[in-house]
Design a protein around this motif. Sequence first.
Motif: not given
Length: 172
Positions: A81-84, A108-118
């Motif tokens: 989860v990308a955050v600022r 933190v503020e959630v930004t982008s991207p969010i990556v889900l592994p397979a």
Amino acid sequence: MVEADRGSLPFALIHGEALVACAVWALGEAGVTPVDFTLPWEAVVEAGQPYVLHDPLCPMTPASFVARCVTEAVARDVVVVAVRPVTDTVKIVADGLVGDTLDRSELVEVTSPIVLPASAVARLDELPSGDFATLAAQLATRFPIHTLEAPAEGRRVADLDDVRVLEALTLG
């Protein structure tokens, strides 16, 4: 690409291009195949690949950062989860009264991207939410989460004034 429930803001212009176009280009430059929410979840699971959610309201997120998030998610088998950092003063409000100030170093503020592994994709029946903060909270109840601080140009915009600030930040 998550553009649902964002009104017309994803189509506002930054550096002469739509926010959504800038976000899609970053995915492409990062080696990620862009898809939208019209793709059935079963097809996402069947692909057996990590799933990257990118928000057009974070249009200037560098492709190199998106690629780093994907690499971390795959290598660690965790949701990334990308955050600022939060820079605003945050107060507690109880019973209509303004109370103590929260320590923003813990926020933190959630930004982008969010990556889900397979592996996480395979365990979901559907994507729980298209709202990034809600999604991150929901995923944290089911999967290990690793946060990565997004660069300043990866900040989220909420209105046209924010777009102008981001445009000034990313000149050159």
